[in-house]
Design a protein around this motif. Structure first.
Motif, PDB file in Angstrom:
ATOM      1  N   ASP A  22       4.828  10.325 -12.180  1.00 34.77           N
ATOM      2  CA  ASP A  22       3.889   9.478 -11.445  1.00 34.77           C
ATOM      3  C   ASP A  22       2.962  10.304 -10.560  1.00 34.77           C
ATOM      4  O   ASP A  22       1.742  10.091 -10.532  1.00 34.77           O
TER       5      ASP A  22
ATOM      6  N   SER B  13       8.359   5.433 -17.644  1.00 34.73           N
ATOM      7  CA  SER B  13       7.258   5.858 -16.780  1.00 34.73           C
ATOM      8  C   SER B  13       6.310   6.854 -17.423  1.00 34.73           C
ATOM      9  O   SER B  13       5.140   6.934 -17.039  1.00 34.73           O
TER      10      SER B  13
ATOM     11  N   ALA C  95       1.072   6.876  -9.682  1.00 33.96           N
ATOM     12  CA  ALA C  95       1.027   6.333  -8.319  1.00 33.96           C
ATOM     13  C   ALA C  95       1.908   7.148  -7.385  1.00 33.96           C
ATOM     14  O   ALA C  95       2.752   7.945  -7.809  1.00 33.96           O
TER      15      ALA C  95
ATOM     16  N   ASP D  42       4.059   6.286  -3.414  1.00 33.73           N
ATOM     17  CA  ASP D  42       4.564   5.192  -2.585  1.00 33.73           C
ATOM     18  C   ASP D  42       3.998   5.265  -1.166  1.00 33.73           C
ATOM     19  O   ASP D  42       3.579   6.320  -0.695  1.00 33.73           O
TER      20      ASP D  42
ATOM     21  N   ASN E 252       4.491   2.443  -5.231  1.00 33.84           N
ATOM     22  CA  ASN E 252       3.368   2.549  -6.168  1.00 33.84           C
ATOM     23  C   ASN E 252       2.124   1.781  -5.718  1.00 33.84           C
ATOM     24  O   ASN E 252       1.375   1.251  -6.544  1.00 33.84           O
TER      25      ASN E 252
ATOM     26  N   GLY F  32      -2.509   4.339  -6.552  1.00 33.75           N
ATOM     27  CA  GLY F  32      -2.401   4.976  -7.854  1.00 33.75           C
ATOM     28  C   GLY F  32      -3.582   4.652  -8.748  1.00 33.75           C
ATOM     29  O   GLY F  32      -4.598   4.114  -8.299  1.00 33.75           O
TER      30      GLY F  32
END
Length: 374
Positions: free
Chosen positions: A124, A152, A159, A161, A167, A170
């Motif tokens: 991510d 994922s 993304a 956090d 997420n 993102g």
């Protein structure tokens, strides 16, 4: 990362491929020892700059072999590596900034490539860095966990956090390739392997009820790390996700089904500050809660919920809310979920095994009733 159990090893299986179509098509390669295949790793590299992003758990195991394989295939390229601390709590804007700094130090040009070597957190964050550097450069996903291989790494969601939720910052940025080296699963702790099966089971729950029967029949082999069984489960999961992503790349409709269990799961993770349950465990609980909410709304029967719960338990996954979580706090986190709308909460629920759908304006009292009953 210590090996979590003694797993059976078979001779390397043949390479499996899943094609993801759409405006930016790419291929998912699944097989053993692919991180040593320099030609495959370099196949999507257009320019002369490559940044391999990993974390402190995965880097000691696989970073050097990946770099060496790339260098052997492309001696002309300039390669740098960046290892971040491991854990969901590290998927932050600050760590994203570190990855951007690494791209800047490399002098990566617009035809450069980011290789995301690790689990979902690395995928991510590295994918988001690739999406943002010079308004978007190529990214190759090299997932090393089962959860990342089946979820994922596929589909282009990237993304980081925020304290307010998962997420929330993102971009959609599809990879140019996904290369899943199943040999990496042999060094995965048993708990992390089990967590990945939550996402595998999800595909059966939302679109493919017979897949749930197959998983039940092969649960022992899958948990023992049988190479052929794992490859089949990964390929079938990726094929389901690829088909959905191709039809709905930006989650305007059908793709939201992939979030079955995630509205509850993300709220649990946020409430626990990403420090207790891992993502797969939270999603396992979330799927049971979503199934129970479906029953409370008259959409499905308890029988299907019991079948799902039993299968999750067969893979040693939790199915009940941890003690001490406040239902009102969890509901507050759900209001920030990306599926929520101004008119109210949206959930991915089901009409029974293999028949999920998005339901808008779910009454909050029904959600609280499910949460309060555990």
């Amino acid at each position: 990362m210590a090996n979590g159990r003694n797993r059976r090893r078979r001779a390397p299986m043949s390479l499996r491929n899943v094609q993801v179509g759409g405006a930016r098509p790419y291929r998912i390669d699944i097989g053993a020892d692919l991180l040593r295949d320099g030609a495959l790793l370099a196949q999507s590299l257009r320019g002369r700059h490559a940044l391999v992003v990993s974390d402190n758990n995965v880097a000691p195991l696989y970073l050097q072999r990946t770099v060496d394989a790339l260098r052997a295939a492309r001696p002309d390229i300039r390669i740098a590596s960046h290892a971040m601390p491991a854990g969901e709590q590290e998927k932050t804007l600050a760590r994203f900034g570190n990855a951007i700094d690494a791209l800047a130090a490399l002098g990566a040009t617009r035809d450069g490539c980011v290789y995301a070597l690790g689990g979902g957190v690395v995928g991510d964050l590295a994918g988001f860095a690739a999406a943002c550097w010079m308004r978007g450069i190529d990214c190759v996903q090299l997932p090393t966990t089962l959860l990342a291989m089946v979820d994922s790494s596929v589909g282009g969601k990237t993304a980081v956090d925020l304290p307010q939720g998962k997420n929330l910052v993102g971009a959609f940025h599809p990879p140019v390739a996904v290369i899943a080296d199943t040999a990496a699963l042999a060094t995965l702790p048993a708990r992390e392997l089990r967590a990945g099966f939550a996402e595998v089971i999800k595909y059966g729950a939302i679109v493919d009820a017979p897949f749930l029967d197959w998983l039940a029949a092969h649960s022992d082999a899958l948990l023992d790390g049988d190479a052929d069984a794992l490859s089949e489960a990964i390929a079938r999961s990726c094929a389901h996700k690829a088909a959905i992503v191709e039809r709905d790349p930006f989650e305007h409709g059908e793709r939201a089904l992939l979030n079955f269990g995630h509205t509850f799961g993300h709220a649990i993770e946020t409430a626990q500050e990403y420090g207790t349950l891992n993502h797969g465990e939270a999603v396992a609980i979330g799927m049971v809660l979503a199934a129970r909410l479906s029953t409370a709304l008259g959409m499905a029967t308890d029988t299907d919920t019991m079948i799902l719960r039993a299968l999750l338990q067969r893979f040693d996954l939790p199915t009940q809310l941890p003690a001490g979580l406040d239902p009102d706090t969890l509901l507050a986190h759900m209001r920030l979920d990306k599926k929520a709308q101004a008119s109210g909460l949206r959930f991915v629920l089901w009409d029974g095994l293999g028949r999920a759908r998005v339901v808008a304006d779910v009454p909050e009292d029904a959600v609280l009733g499910v949460l309060r009953s555990g």
